[in-house]
Design a protein around this motif. Structure first.
Motif, PDB file in Angstrom:
ATOM      1  N   THR A  77      14.483   5.756 -17.440  1.00  0.00           N
ATOM      2  CA  THR A  77      15.014   6.738 -16.480  1.00  0.00           C
ATOM      3  C   THR A  77      13.899   7.568 -15.935  1.00  0.00           C
ATOM      4  O   THR A  77      14.011   8.123 -14.749  1.00  0.00           O
ATOM      5  N   GLY A  78      12.751   7.571 -16.731  1.00  0.00           N
ATOM      6  CA  GLY A  78      11.505   8.264 -16.180  1.00  0.00           C
ATOM      7  C   GLY A  78      10.681   7.508 -14.839  1.00  0.00           C
ATOM      8  O   GLY A  78      10.791   8.180 -13.930  1.00  0.00           O
ATOM      9  N   LEU A  79      11.218   6.338 -14.898  1.00  0.00           N
ATOM     10  CA  LEU A  79      10.577   5.630 -13.725  1.00  0.00           C
ATOM     11  C   LEU A  79      11.634   5.590 -12.484  1.00  0.00           C
ATOM     12  O   LEU A  79      11.161   5.801 -11.403  1.00  0.00           O
ATOM     13  N   LEU A  80      12.992   5.664 -12.821  1.00  0.00           N
ATOM     14  CA  LEU A  80      13.742   5.812 -11.713  1.00  0.00           C
ATOM     15  C   LEU A  80      13.779   7.168 -10.981  1.00  0.00           C
ATOM     16  O   LEU A  80      13.894   7.430  -9.865  1.00  0.00           O
ATOM     17  N   GLY A  81      13.508   8.148 -11.957  1.00  0.00           N
ATOM     18  CA  GLY A  81      13.278   9.649 -11.423  1.00  0.00           C
ATOM     19  C   GLY A  81      12.126   9.727 -10.594  1.00  0.00           C
ATOM     20  O   GLY A  81      12.180  10.305  -9.455  1.00  0.00           O
ATOM     21  N   LEU A  82      10.994   9.037 -10.985  1.00  0.00           N
ATOM     22  CA  LEU A  82       9.787   9.067 -10.129  1.00  0.00           C
ATOM     23  C   LEU A  82      10.143   8.256  -8.799  1.00  0.00           C
ATOM     24  O   LEU A  82       9.718   8.658  -7.840  1.00  0.00           O
ATOM     25  N   ALA A  83      10.871   7.282  -8.960  1.00  0.00           N
ATOM     26  CA  ALA A  83      11.039   6.446  -7.552  1.00  0.00           C
ATOM     27  C   ALA A  83      11.939   7.223  -6.734  1.00  0.00           C
ATOM     28  O   ALA A  83      11.652   7.295  -5.660  1.00  0.00           O
ATOM     29  N   ALA A  84      13.014   8.043  -7.153  1.00  0.00           N
ATOM     30  CA  ALA A  84      13.558   8.789  -6.262  1.00  0.00           C
ATOM     31  C   ALA A  84      12.948  10.138  -6.048  1.00  0.00           C
ATOM     32  O   ALA A  84      13.120  10.284  -4.704  1.00  0.00           O
ATOM     33  N   LEU A  85      12.113  10.687  -6.653  1.00  0.00           N
ATOM     34  CA  LEU A  85      11.162  11.553  -6.091  1.00  0.00           C
ATOM     35  C   LEU A  85      10.415  11.235  -5.046  1.00  0.00           C
ATOM     36  O   LEU A  85      10.103  11.961  -3.814  1.00  0.00           O
ATOM     37  N   ALA A 109      21.566   4.934  -9.866  1.00  0.00           N
ATOM     38  CA  ALA A 109      21.319   4.160 -10.943  1.00  0.00           C
ATOM     39  C   ALA A 109      21.098   5.160 -12.130  1.00  0.00           C
ATOM     40  O   ALA A 109      21.313   4.721 -13.247  1.00  0.00           O
ATOM     41  N   LEU A 110      20.541   6.275 -11.845  1.00  0.00           N
ATOM     42  CA  LEU A 110      20.474   7.270 -12.846  1.00  0.00           C
ATOM     43  C   LEU A 110      21.642   7.693 -13.538  1.00  0.00           C
ATOM     44  O   LEU A 110      21.962   8.064 -14.400  1.00  0.00           O
ATOM     45  N   TRP A 111      22.464   8.194 -12.367  1.00  0.00           N
ATOM     46  CA  TRP A 111      23.974   8.686 -12.873  1.00  0.00           C
ATOM     47  C   TRP A 111      24.479   7.508 -13.746  1.00  0.00           C
ATOM     48  O   TRP A 111      25.472   7.937 -14.755  1.00  0.00           O
ATOM     49  N   VAL A 112      24.566   6.220 -13.282  1.00  0.00           N
ATOM     50  CA  VAL A 112      25.271   5.231 -13.692  1.00  0.00           C
ATOM     51  C   VAL A 112      24.892   4.821 -15.181  1.00  0.00           C
ATOM     52  O   VAL A 112      25.661   4.785 -16.400  1.00  0.00           O
ATOM     53  N   LEU A 113      23.471   4.936 -15.616  1.00  0.00           N
ATOM     54  CA  LEU A 113      22.742   4.782 -17.035  1.00  0.00           C
ATOM     55  C   LEU A 113      23.078   5.859 -17.822  1.00  0.00           C
ATOM     56  O   LEU A 113      23.446   5.717 -18.889  1.00  0.00           O
ATOM     57  N   SER A 114      23.183   7.066 -17.071  1.00  0.00           N
ATOM     58  CA  SER A 114      23.643   8.292 -18.028  1.00  0.00           C
ATOM     59  C   SER A 114      24.900   8.381 -18.544  1.00  0.00           C
ATOM     60  O   SER A 114      25.318   8.530 -19.808  1.00  0.00           O
ATOM     61  N   THR A 115      25.706   8.007 -17.686  1.00  0.00           N
ATOM     62  CA  THR A 115      27.237   7.748 -17.856  1.00  0.00           C
ATOM     63  C   THR A 115      27.411   6.726 -19.077  1.00  0.00           C
ATOM     64  O   THR A 115      28.196   6.848 -19.897  1.00  0.00           O
ATOM     65  N   LEU A 116      26.716   5.564 -18.622  1.00  0.00           N
ATOM     66  CA  LEU A 116      26.944   4.344 -19.598  1.00  0.00           C
ATOM     67  C   LEU A 116      26.571   4.623 -21.043  1.00  0.00           C
ATOM     68  O   LEU A 116      27.098   4.370 -22.084  1.00  0.00           O
ATOM     69  N   ARG A 117      25.449   5.492 -21.075  1.00  0.00           N
ATOM     70  CA  ARG A 117      24.733   5.655 -22.388  1.00  0.00           C
ATOM     71  C   ARG A 117      25.761   6.928 -23.258  1.00  0.00           C
ATOM     72  O   ARG A 117      26.019   6.828 -24.370  1.00  0.00           O
TER      73      ARG A 117
END
Length: 146
Positions: A77-85, A109-117
């Motif tokens: 999620t950190g890498l996805l957040g950095l990619a989004a930024l 992807a961040l939203w889907v991962l968070s919801t699945l978690r």
């Protein structure tokens, strides 16, 4: 865990992001939809309010912090957040459509991962929850008379 009110509150924001990006890809006209910078701004604002502000990173680290799953999730999620930024910054500065696609994909992807978690992770024990129904008898002792 289970889905919370925060998960329900993020759905309209993510639906708006999908609508804005789909309209942009379809060539919609309008002050926001026609430009790459306008779409990047909308996705960044909606993602920040609907994802970051309603999220709670602290719950990721409750319980066993040394777990490989927690470390993997936090890294991903950190890498996805950095990619989004980075994608959002490039889309705003250079009006680059590929960077807008990266921003959109990383946000979703961040939203889907968070919801699945939230759906598939066991809830962390609450402090004092493991003590049992008779804990108050130990904590609330009557005064001792000598």
């Amino acid at each position: 865990m289970r889905l919370t009110w925060r998960d329900a509150a993020t759905v309209p924001f993510m639906a708006a992001i999908i609508a804005v990006y789909t309209a942009h890809l379809g060539g919609a006209d309008g002050w926001l939809l026609a430009s790459t910078r306008g779409n990047a701004t909308a996705i960044l604002v909606l993602g920040t309010v609907g994802g970051c502000a309603l999220g709670s990173a602290a719950e990721v680290f409750e319980g066993d912090r040394r777990s490989t799953g927690v470390e993997l999730y936090a890294t991903l999620t950190g890498l996805l957040g950095l990619a989004a930024l980075v994608g959002g910054a490039v889309a705003l500065i250079a009006a680059n459509g590929s960077a807008l696609a990266v921003l959109f994909g990383a946000t979703m992807a961040l939203w889907v991962l968070s919801t699945l978690r939230h759906l598939f992770t066991a809830a962390a024990p609450r402090p004092g929850g493991e003590l049992g129904p008779y804990t108050h008898e130990v904590i609330d002792q009557p005064p001792v008379r000598h």
